[in-house]
Design a protein around this motif. Structure first.
Motif, mmCIF file in Angstrom:
data_model
loop_
_atom_site.group_PDB
_atom_site.id
_atom_site.type_symbol
_atom_site.label_atom_id
_atom_site.label_comp_id
_atom_site.label_asym_id
_atom_site.label_seq_id
_atom_site.Cartn_x
_atom_site.Cartn_y
_atom_site.Cartn_z
ATOM 1 N N ASN A 1 -20.991 -13.890 -3.048
ATOM 2 C CA ASN A 1 -22.281 -14.618 -3.097
ATOM 3 C C ASN A 1 -23.337 -13.698 -3.389
ATOM 4 O O ASN A 1 -23.818 -13.344 -2.085
ATOM 5 N N GLY A 2 -23.560 -13.222 -4.551
ATOM 6 C CA GLY A 2 -24.636 -12.313 -4.718
ATOM 7 C C GLY A 2 -24.261 -10.771 -4.385
ATOM 8 O O GLY A 2 -23.303 -10.496 -3.711
ATOM 9 N N ALA A 3 -25.284 -9.881 -4.928
ATOM 10 C CA ALA A 3 -24.989 -8.710 -4.791
ATOM 11 C C ALA A 3 -24.883 -7.833 -3.143
ATOM 12 O O ALA A 3 -24.341 -6.802 -2.895
ATOM 13 N N ASN A 4 -25.606 -8.678 -2.659
ATOM 14 C CA ASN A 4 -25.599 -8.215 -1.042
ATOM 15 C C ASN A 4 -24.511 -8.640 -0.096
ATOM 16 O O ASN A 4 -24.402 -8.405 1.015
ATOM 17 N N ASP A 5 -23.502 -9.540 -0.626
ATOM 18 C CA ASP A 5 -22.265 -10.080 -0.052
ATOM 19 C C ASP A 5 -21.388 -9.042 0.311
ATOM 20 O O ASP A 5 -21.450 -7.896 -0.293
ATOM 21 N N SER A 6 -20.556 -9.139 1.215
ATOM 22 C CA SER A 6 -19.586 -8.341 1.493
ATOM 23 C C SER A 6 -18.186 -8.802 1.777
ATOM 24 O O SER A 6 -18.042 -9.970 1.871
ATOM 25 N N PHE A 7 -17.152 -8.244 1.901
ATOM 26 C CA PHE A 7 -15.677 -8.415 1.969
ATOM 27 C C PHE A 7 -15.644 -9.348 3.079
ATOM 28 O O PHE A 7 -15.925 -9.020 4.310
ATOM 29 N N ASP A 8 -15.082 -10.514 3.157
ATOM 30 C CA ASP A 8 -14.765 -11.452 4.144
ATOM 31 C C ASP A 8 -13.207 -12.034 4.067
ATOM 32 O O ASP A 8 -12.808 -12.600 2.959
ATOM 33 N N LYS A 9 -12.452 -11.929 5.066
ATOM 34 C CA LYS A 9 -10.984 -12.035 4.818
ATOM 35 C C LYS A 9 -10.784 -13.373 4.817
ATOM 36 O O LYS A 9 -9.884 -13.914 4.193
#
Length: 236
Positions: free
Chosen positions: A86-94
């Motif tokens: 979700n957007g450029a600032n999102d991170s990996f979420d299992k």
């Protein structure tokens, strides 16, 4: 020699479309491969060979766990990530993303596959035939096994006598004894559902169905077995 027979392709509308089905394919476990290595002749003991392969497997696993790639004459690996960010600032979420291990054949395996000779057999196999294995908990197909969860097996000629301990669904490890599924939820010729043993050890397994029933669900004198040729992983 790769033996094969032709069976009707039910995935296409054309009535004359047929697909090849491999027949009488021998599957080798790690223990059997070590036996072949010893028969070929080596100054190493069987224990030395087994230990070396164990360390090799552990190191390859450690490299993958570190996020790196393995490139060998046998196989090459690459990692990829699936899922929507979700957007450029999102991170990996299992919970939303998955790390995928992609494996391709190395030069040795590609050369070996190119040299396989094929022989057509006149009659199709009457052994159990598995087309797909689905892990219900994860929703993944032909990939993982969730211990204590449900596995769904689709194919043909799968039904077996659940009261006979020699028949059933077996999880065959690369080394060691096969593990039988004790709880069967569905037992039909085209689909089986069972509980994956909760105490199944972490590792790589092959699904094998063993039955002494024919296509009409009548008892046979000899056991028939069908193994799914894709390895499945049971996590720790």
């Amino acid at each position: 020699m790769l033996k094969y027979s032709l069976r009707e392709n039910l995935l296409t509308p054309a009535p004359d479309d047929y697909m090849a089905q491999a027949a009488d394919v021998r599957s080798y476990t790690l223990d059997e491969i070590i036996d072949l290595m010893m028969d070929k002749g080596t100054t190493l003991t069987r224990a030395d060979v087994a230990a070396a392969l164990q360390v090799y497997g552990e190191m390859v696993s450690a490299i993958i766990k570190d996020g790196s790639a393995v490139n060998t004459p046998l196989f090459n690996t690459a990692l990829s990530i699936s899922g929507v960010f979700n957007g450029a600032n999102d991170s990996f979420d299992k919970k939303r993303h998955t790390v995928n291990l992609n494996i391709t054949a190395g030069t040795l395996l590609r050369d070996a596959a190119a040299k396989v000779k094929c022989e057509k057999t006149e009659t199709a196999s009457t052994d159990p035939y598995i087309t797909e294995v689905t892990d219900i908990v994860s929703g993944k197909t032909n990939d993982v096994l969730t211990k204590g969860g449900v596995v769904q097996i689709t194919g043909s000629r799968l039904k077996f006598d659940a009261t006979d301990a020699a028949q059933g669904i077996f999880f065959v490890p690369e080394t060691g004894a096969p593990v039988r599924a004790d709880v069967i939820a569905e037992n039909k010729p085209a689909r089986l559902m069972a509980i994956i043993p909760a105490d199944l050890k972490a590792g790589t397994y092959y699904i094998e169905v063993r039955t002494k029933l024919n296509e009409m669900s009548r008892p046979l004198k000899t056991m028939k077995a069908g193994r799914f040729n894709k390895p499945l992983t049971a996590a720790g």
